[in-house]
Scaffold this active site. Structure first.
Site, PDB file in Angstrom:
ATOM      1  N   TYR A   6       7.490  -3.425   3.572  1.00 30.89           N
ATOM      2  CA  TYR A   6       8.310  -4.560   3.113  1.00 30.89           C
ATOM      3  C   TYR A   6       9.772  -4.121   2.975  1.00 30.89           C
ATOM      4  CZ  TYR A   6       9.520  -8.562   0.036  1.00 30.89           C
ATOM      5  OH  TYR A   6      10.079  -9.684  -0.527  1.00 30.89           O
ATOM      6  N   LYS A  40       0.884  -1.185   0.000  1.00 30.12           N
ATOM      7  CA  LYS A  40       0.000   0.000   0.000  1.00 30.12           C
ATOM      8  C   LYS A  40       0.912   1.223   0.000  1.00 30.12           C
ATOM      9  CE  LYS A  40      -4.584  -0.068   0.564  1.00 30.12           C
ATOM     10  NZ  LYS A  40      -5.215  -0.564  -0.611  1.00 30.12           N
ATOM     11  N   LEU A  90       2.369   4.498   1.442  1.00 27.47           N
ATOM     12  CA  LEU A  90       2.515   4.796   2.869  1.00 27.47           C
ATOM     13  C   LEU A  90       1.356   5.646   3.388  1.00 27.47           C
ATOM     14  CD1 LEU A  90       4.294   4.511   5.407  1.00 27.47           C
ATOM     15  CD2 LEU A  90       5.439   6.605   4.736  1.00 27.47           C
ATOM     16  N   ALA A  91       0.918   6.584   2.536  1.00 27.64           N
ATOM     17  CA  ALA A  91      -0.162   7.486   2.957  1.00 27.64           C
ATOM     18  C   ALA A  91      -1.451   6.725   3.266  1.00 27.64           C
ATOM     19  CB  ALA A  91      -0.421   8.519   1.859  1.00 27.64           C
TER      20      ALA A  91
HETATM   21  N1  LIG Z   1       9.364 -13.977  -5.076  1.00 30.05           N
HETATM   22  C1  LIG Z   1      10.216 -12.969  -5.181  1.00 30.05           C
HETATM   23  O1  LIG Z   1      10.413 -12.383  -6.269  1.00 30.05           O
HETATM   24  C2  LIG Z   1      11.031 -12.524  -3.981  1.00 30.05           C
HETATM   25  C3  LIG Z   1      11.938 -11.500  -4.173  1.00 30.05           C
HETATM   26  C4  LIG Z   1      12.698 -11.057  -3.106  1.00 30.05           C
HETATM   27  C5  LIG Z   1      12.557 -11.662  -1.874  1.00 30.05           C
HETATM   28  N2  LIG Z   1      11.667 -12.661  -1.697  1.00 30.05           N
HETATM   29  C6  LIG Z   1      11.568 -13.235  -0.341  1.00 30.05           C
HETATM   30  O2  LIG Z   1      11.742 -14.644  -0.405  1.00 30.05           O
HETATM   31  C7  LIG Z   1      10.944 -15.269   0.626  1.00 30.05           C
HETATM   32  C8  LIG Z   1      10.016 -16.303   0.019  1.00 30.05           C
HETATM   33  O3  LIG Z   1       9.216 -15.659  -0.971  1.00 30.05           O
HETATM   34  P1  LIG Z   1       8.170 -16.445  -1.909  1.00 30.05           P
HETATM   35  O4  LIG Z   1       8.029 -15.648  -3.138  1.00 30.05           O
HETATM   36  O5  LIG Z   1       8.513 -17.886  -1.993  1.00 30.05           O
HETATM   37  O6  LIG Z   1       6.834 -16.236  -1.028  1.00 30.05           O
HETATM   38  P2  LIG Z   1       5.509 -17.123  -0.946  1.00 30.05           P
HETATM   39  O7  LIG Z   1       4.431 -16.185  -0.527  1.00 30.05           O
HETATM   40  O8  LIG Z   1       5.304 -17.928  -2.187  1.00 30.05           O
HETATM   41  O9  LIG Z   1       5.845 -18.130   0.269  1.00 30.05           O
HETATM   42  C9  LIG Z   1       6.046 -17.664   1.578  1.00 30.05           C
HETATM   43  C10 LIG Z   1       5.808 -18.791   2.560  1.00 30.05           C
HETATM   44  O10 LIG Z   1       5.963 -18.249   3.889  1.00 30.05           O
HETATM   45  C11 LIG Z   1       4.911 -18.736   4.689  1.00 30.05           C
HETATM   46  N3  LIG Z   1       4.632 -17.837   5.813  1.00 30.05           N
HETATM   47  C12 LIG Z   1       4.037 -16.622   5.767  1.00 30.05           C
HETATM   48  N4  LIG Z   1       3.929 -16.127   7.014  1.00 30.05           N
HETATM   49  C13 LIG Z   1       4.466 -17.043   7.867  1.00 30.05           C
HETATM   50  C14 LIG Z   1       4.650 -17.113   9.263  1.00 30.05           C
HETATM   51  N5  LIG Z   1       4.209 -16.127  10.081  1.00 30.05           N
HETATM   52  N6  LIG Z   1       5.258 -18.199   9.810  1.00 30.05           N
HETATM   53  C15 LIG Z   1       5.677 -19.203   9.003  1.00 30.05           C
HETATM   54  N7  LIG Z   1       5.529 -19.210   7.654  1.00 30.05           N
HETATM   55  C16 LIG Z   1       4.930 -18.134   7.101  1.00 30.05           C
HETATM   56  C17 LIG Z   1       3.726 -18.844   3.754  1.00 30.05           C
HETATM   57  O11 LIG Z   1       2.719 -19.723   4.268  1.00 30.05           O
HETATM   58  C18 LIG Z   1       4.384 -19.370   2.480  1.00 30.05           C
HETATM   59  O12 LIG Z   1       4.453 -20.775   2.468  1.00 30.05           O
HETATM   60  C19 LIG Z   1      10.219 -14.135   1.342  1.00 30.05           C
HETATM   61  O13 LIG Z   1      10.948 -13.744   2.486  1.00 30.05           O
HETATM   62  C20 LIG Z   1      10.220 -13.026   0.311  1.00 30.05           C
HETATM   63  O14 LIG Z   1      10.104 -11.749   0.906  1.00 30.05           O
HETATM   64  C21 LIG Z   1      10.885 -13.104  -2.721  1.00 30.05           C
END
Ligand SMILES: NC(=O)c1ccc[n+]([C@@H]2O[C@H](COP(=O)([O-])OP(=O)(O)OC[C@H]3O[C@@H](n4cnc5c(N)ncnc54)[C@H](O)[C@@H]3O)[C@@H](O)[C@H]2O)c1
Length: 442
Positions: free
Chosen positions: A347, A289, A291-292
């Protein structure tokens, strides 16, 4: 999700059309599969000091590389490695150009360029200026390379072990790591008994492992020999059980943001393991979202899951007897934490915060039996998280890197597994981008 555009421009007709109208032509990247040789062709080795050291040559040949000292007219290269550790003045930099130029013309698809440099140390201004110049050369060169080739820079401290880093950066495991500098320090970096099973006998835990990047990380850690505990929310139960079965691991229902998470984790480790060797903080959420317009719960939930959970779990582990010596902690950050992104102040806060966490806790982990903590910053990776983006934005984001395509979860997983291995002990408190040299914030 398959990249239809990439498939199209790699077909005979699509390739001709894209070339004629000047559209991006991403290549199919060389990715690792078990049993692959280190490189699909010869490697040209050079040094700005005139002659590469015998030790470096031996490391490369032991790893399986066919090493050339000179380039024949018909040679097609899979890699070019230049030892530029002797660079001490701006004049010395012309040695790079002289050596690299012909090698680059002979570099094949998904080729690798690796430059070794001496880290700056504040002792000599001229030397530091010349050494830092390597960073600008490699980052710019990475943007010039085509056909899936990458260029990376290893800053090699005195006494640093190069063996494991060279294997990672030359292999298909580093397919989506491009234009990156990484410091190899003098931390203990023992060679594994078996390079194909560097994590044999280790216990690893991956949070958020039910899908996406986390599931891929669990798979690669298991492939590399670890017993993997896959953790995720109770609501992800069925998917989590499937991942656990697939990797021959154990499932743990754990909400990392809950107050009781550190305690539950320690209890599980005490009851079921001989201590933890590898922890991957992968669980993460987005609540985008401006920030505002951001609601308090959107802000708080992202901070709690992506950052506070890591701080609390790390502190609990370091204060317990459940973290083994030479442990490896790998934290998922994001290029958003480096460059910022519209609609992602919450984020971005967490992903930059993770970098601060890693930098600041490196000494404490080193003091814990030569353990390490590092961050991986993925760029645009095709997962369910990014599938939620509008189609046009997703298509543009995919092309916004030097490799002109999104990364795959496996690319992040390979980098995580390498940083989790004993041989990566020289890397501590750092961030490695797995982003195809994403043009945003690069
Ligand atoms: N996909 C991208 O392009 C990308 C880019 C940069 C960083 N990341 C980072 O990589 C990591 C994985 O991303 P992704 O794309 O596979 O995400 P995703 O949403 O596909 O999977 C995230 C997983 O984390 C689990 N999860 C969420 N909250 C949780 C909690 N409180 N306790 C335990 N598990 C929890 C979810 O159930 C899910 O299985 C994240 O930290 C994300 O910020 C992803």
């Amino acid at each position: 999700m398959s990249d239809r555009y990439l498939n199209l421009v790699n077909s005979p007709v699509g390739s001709a059309v894209a070339s004629r109208v000047g559209l991006p032509r991403p290549s199919v990247l060389r990715r690792y599969s078990a049993g692959d040789p280190l490189l699909p062709g010869p490697l040209l080795l050079g040094s700005t000091s005139g002659k590469p050291t015998a030790a470096l040559r031996k490391l490369l040949t032991t790893a399986g590389a066919e090493v050339l000292d000179t380039l024949g007219e018909t040679d097609r290269l899979a890699a070019v490695v230049l030892d530029a550790r002797s660079v001490a003045t701006p004049r010395d930099l012309s040695g790079l150009r002289e050596f690299l130029a012909p090698g680059l013309k002979a570099l094949g698809s998904s080729g690798r360029v690796i430059v070794l440099g001496t880290p700056t140390d504040g002792a000599d201004i001229t030397a530091d200026a010349a050494r830092q110049a390597l960073d600008g050369i490699v980052r710019s060169l990475a943007k010039e390379l085509r056909r899936g080739a990458t260029a990376n820079l290893l800053w090699v401290a005195d006494d640093a072990s190069l063996a494991s880093a060279l294997r990672f950066f030359l292999s298909g495991k580093s397919a989506y790591v491009d234009g990156q500098p990484l410091l190899l320090g003098a931390g203990k970096a023992p060679a594994p008994k078996d390079w194909d099973q560097p994590l044999a006998g280790k216990t690893a835990l991956v949070t958020g492992a039910a899908r996406g990047i986390g599931a891929a990380i669990a798979g690669v850690l298991a492939r590399d020999g670890a017993h993997v505990i896959v953790a995720d929310l109770t609501s992800a139960g069925e998917a989590l059980a499937k991942v656990a079965n697939r990797v021959g691991g154990t499932a743990l229902h754990l909400d990392v943001a809950s107050d009781k998470a550190p305690e539950r984790l320690l209890e599980h480790l005490a009851a079921h393991t001989k201590g933890l060797d590898v922890l991957v903080h992968n669980a993460g959420i987005t609540r985008d979202k401006l920030l505002a317009n951001m609601k308090p719960e959107q802000w708080d939930s992202v901070i709690a899951v992506n950052l506070e959970s890591q701080l609390r779990i790390d502190a609990a582990l370091l204060g317990s007897d459940q973290l083994n010596a030479q442990a490896r902690v790998v934290c998922l950050s994001s290029t958003t934490g480096l460059s910022g992104n519209r609609g992602q102040t919450n984020y971005g806060a967490t992903k930059a915060g993770v970098l601060g966490l890693v930098r600041s806790s490196a000494a404490a982990f080193a003091a814990h039996g030569d353990s390490t903590i590092n961050a991986i910053a993925p760029g645009f990776i095709d997962t369910e998280m990014t599938a939620k983006m509008p189609l046009a934005t997703r298509e543009v984001a995919r092309r916004l890197s030097s490799l002109q395509q999104a990364g795959l979860p496996i690319d992040v997983a390979e980098a995580v597994s390498w940083l989790s291995s004993p041989g990566a002990g020289g890397v501590n408190g750092q961030v490695l981008r797995v982003c195809g040299q994403n043009l945003v914030g690069a």
